[in-house]
Design a protein around this motif. Structure first.
Motif, PDB file in Angstrom:
ATOM      1  N   ILE A  21      74.708  16.837  -6.944  1.00 19.17           N
ATOM      2  CA  ILE A  21      73.624  17.070  -5.984  1.00 19.17           C
ATOM      3  C   ILE A  21      73.957  16.419  -4.645  1.00 19.17           C
ATOM      4  CG2 ILE A  21      71.216  16.496  -5.446  1.00 19.17           C
ATOM      5  CD1 ILE A  21      70.702  16.744  -8.537  1.00 19.17           C
ATOM      6  N   VAL A  22      74.415  15.175  -4.679  1.00 15.72           N
ATOM      7  CA  VAL A  22      74.771  14.465  -3.441  1.00 15.72           C
ATOM      8  C   VAL A  22      75.909  15.187  -2.728  1.00 15.72           C
ATOM      9  CG1 VAL A  22      75.805  12.324  -2.580  1.00 15.72           C
ATOM     10  CG2 VAL A  22      73.867  12.229  -4.133  1.00 15.72           C
ATOM     11  N   THR A  23      76.880  15.667  -3.479  1.00 16.83           N
ATOM     12  CA  THR A  23      77.997  16.416  -2.883  1.00 16.83           C
ATOM     13  C   THR A  23      77.496  17.686  -2.212  1.00 16.83           C
ATOM     14  OG1 THR A  23      79.494  15.532  -4.562  1.00 16.83           O
ATOM     15  CG2 THR A  23      80.223  17.494  -3.385  1.00 16.83           C
ATOM     16  N   LEU A  24      76.588  18.394  -2.859  1.00 17.90           N
ATOM     17  CA  LEU A  24      76.010  19.605  -2.262  1.00 17.90           C
ATOM     18  C   LEU A  24      75.219  19.274  -1.000  1.00 17.90           C
ATOM     19  CD1 LEU A  24      74.793  21.360  -5.536  1.00 17.90           C
ATOM     20  CD2 LEU A  24      76.602  22.190  -4.006  1.00 17.90           C
ATOM     21  N   LEU A  25      74.432  18.197  -1.066  1.00 11.45           N
ATOM     22  CA  LEU A  25      73.615  17.827   0.094  1.00 11.45           C
ATOM     23  C   LEU A  25      74.447  17.275   1.244  1.00 11.45           C
ATOM     24  CD1 LEU A  25      70.520  16.248  -1.685  1.00 11.45           C
ATOM     25  CD2 LEU A  25      70.707  18.517  -0.625  1.00 11.45           C
ATOM     26  N   ALA A  26      75.671  16.862   0.960  1.00  6.92           N
ATOM     27  CA  ALA A  26      76.552  16.409   2.035  1.00  6.92           C
ATOM     28  C   ALA A  26      76.983  17.593   2.906  1.00  6.92           C
ATOM     29  CB  ALA A  26      77.777  15.711   1.459  1.00  6.92           C
ATOM     30  N   THR A  32      64.695  22.837  -3.523  1.00  6.65           N
ATOM     31  CA  THR A  32      64.794  22.722  -4.974  1.00  6.65           C
ATOM     32  C   THR A  32      65.372  23.998  -5.589  1.00  6.65           C
ATOM     33  OG1 THR A  32      62.859  21.282  -4.922  1.00  6.65           O
ATOM     34  CG2 THR A  32      63.477  22.177  -7.061  1.00  6.65           C
ATOM     35  N   THR A  33      64.923  25.147  -5.105  1.00  7.26           N
ATOM     36  CA  THR A  33      65.409  26.424  -5.634  1.00  7.26           C
ATOM     37  C   THR A  33      66.919  26.543  -5.465  1.00  7.26           C
ATOM     38  OG1 THR A  33      63.288  27.443  -5.065  1.00  7.26           O
ATOM     39  CG2 THR A  33      65.113  28.933  -5.529  1.00  7.26           C
ATOM     40  N   HIS A  34      67.419  26.184  -4.296  1.00  9.52           N
ATOM     41  CA  HIS A  34      68.868  26.227  -4.060  1.00  9.52           C
ATOM     42  C   HIS A  34      69.600  25.302  -5.022  1.00  9.52           C
ATOM     43  CE1 HIS A  34      67.621  27.187   0.290  1.00  9.52           C
ATOM     44  NE2 HIS A  34      67.996  28.325  -0.274  1.00  9.52           N
ATOM     45  N   LEU A  35      69.068  24.094  -5.202  1.00  8.78           N
ATOM     46  CA  LEU A  35      69.722  23.118  -6.069  1.00  8.78           C
ATOM     47  C   LEU A  35      69.733  23.571  -7.526  1.00  8.78           C
ATOM     48  CD1 LEU A  35      68.389  19.882  -4.389  1.00  8.78           C
ATOM     49  CD2 LEU A  35      70.774  20.624  -4.491  1.00  8.78           C
ATOM     50  N   VAL A  76      73.313   5.589   4.259  1.00  2.44           N
ATOM     51  CA  VAL A  76      73.433   4.901   2.969  1.00  2.44           C
ATOM     52  C   VAL A  76      74.845   5.089   2.414  1.00  2.44           C
ATOM     53  CG1 VAL A  76      72.565   4.799   0.600  1.00  2.44           C
ATOM     54  CG2 VAL A  76      70.975   5.128   2.501  1.00  2.44           C
ATOM     55  N   ILE A  77      75.347   6.310   2.507  1.00  2.84           N
ATOM     56  CA  ILE A  77      76.708   6.604   2.034  1.00  2.84           C
ATOM     57  C   ILE A  77      77.731   5.837   2.872  1.00  2.84           C
ATOM     58  CG2 ILE A  77      78.428   8.421   1.674  1.00  2.84           C
ATOM     59  CD1 ILE A  77      76.054   8.612  -0.251  1.00  2.84           C
ATOM     60  N   ALA A  78      77.518   5.793   4.176  1.00  8.16           N
ATOM     61  CA  ALA A  78      78.449   5.086   5.068  1.00  8.16           C
ATOM     62  C   ALA A  78      78.456   3.585   4.765  1.00  8.16           C
ATOM     63  CB  ALA A  78      78.065   5.332   6.527  1.00  8.16           C
ATOM     64  N   ARG A  79      77.285   3.017   4.501  1.00  6.72           N
ATOM     65  CA  ARG A  79      77.220   1.592   4.170  1.00  6.72           C
ATOM     66  C   ARG A  79      77.987   1.309   2.879  1.00  6.72           C
ATOM     67  NH1 ARG A  79      71.921   0.660   2.932  1.00  6.72           N
ATOM     68  NH2 ARG A  79      72.417   0.626   0.736  1.00  6.72           N
ATOM     69  N   LEU A  80      77.804   2.170   1.895  1.00  7.21           N
ATOM     70  CA  LEU A  80      78.498   2.012   0.625  1.00  7.21           C
ATOM     71  C   LEU A  80      80.006   2.175   0.812  1.00  7.21           C
ATOM     72  CD1 LEU A  80      77.830   1.471  -2.321  1.00  7.21           C
ATOM     73  CD2 LEU A  80      77.712   3.936  -2.675  1.00  7.21           C
ATOM     74  N   ALA A  81      80.407   3.138   1.617  1.00  7.15           N
ATOM     75  CA  ALA A  81      81.831   3.340   1.900  1.00  7.15           C
ATOM     76  C   ALA A  81      82.420   2.108   2.580  1.00  7.15           C
ATOM     77  CB  ALA A  81      82.032   4.576   2.779  1.00  7.15           C
ATOM     78  N   GLY A  82      81.654   1.512   3.475  1.00  8.71           N
ATOM     79  CA  GLY A  82      82.106   0.288   4.142  1.00  8.71           C
ATOM     80  C   GLY A  82      82.291  -0.855   3.161  1.00  8.71           C
ATOM     81  N   GLN A  83      81.378  -0.960   2.205  1.00 10.20           N
ATOM     82  CA  GLN A  83      81.492  -2.006   1.186  1.00 10.20           C
ATOM     83  C   GLN A  83      82.750  -1.802   0.349  1.00 10.20           C
ATOM     84  OE1 GLN A  83      79.577  -4.689   0.796  1.00 10.20           O
ATOM     85  NE2 GLN A  83      78.249  -4.118   2.472  1.00 10.20           N
TER      86      GLN A  83
END
Length: 102
Positions: A21-26, A32-35, A76-83
């Motif tokens: 889901i996260v990959t699709l939303l990226a 919801t229907t699309h997902l 949020v993804i960028a912060r995690l990538a930085g960590q």
């Protein structure tokens, strides 16, 4: 250093469907229907996963008529990538440090 919030996000992303889901939303904002179409998950199952992703702060909702659109929070993804980048750098340095056995 990873915080408890970061480790919660990592745990949430450990589920294969949520990671998909996260990959699709990226790539794009989806309803919801699309997902359901993209993942093949049942709507109730998908809704439960979306709740977990929202509570972890990974996605935001955007009401649009009778539909709810979801979009990824890139900060949020960028912060995690930085960590993880900091952990990788630390590991490079640590490879040169070896604690002597007693």
């Amino acid at each position: 250093m990873l915080t408890s919030v970061d480790t919660d996000v990592i745990r949430v992303l450990g589920d294969p469907l949520r990671l998909k889901i996260v990959t699709l939303l990226a790539r794009e904002t989806l309803c919801t229907t699309h997902l359901v179409e993209e993942t093949g998950a049942k709507q109730t199952n998908l809704s439960n996963h979306m709740k977990v992703l929202r509570e972890a702060g990974l996605v935001e909702t955007e009401p649009c008529g009778r539909f709810t659109y979801y979009k990824l929070r890139p900060d949020v993804i960028a912060r995690l990538a930085g960590q993880f980048a900091e952990l990788a750098e630390s590991a490079r340095t640590a490879a040169e440090n070896k604690r002597a056995c007693p």
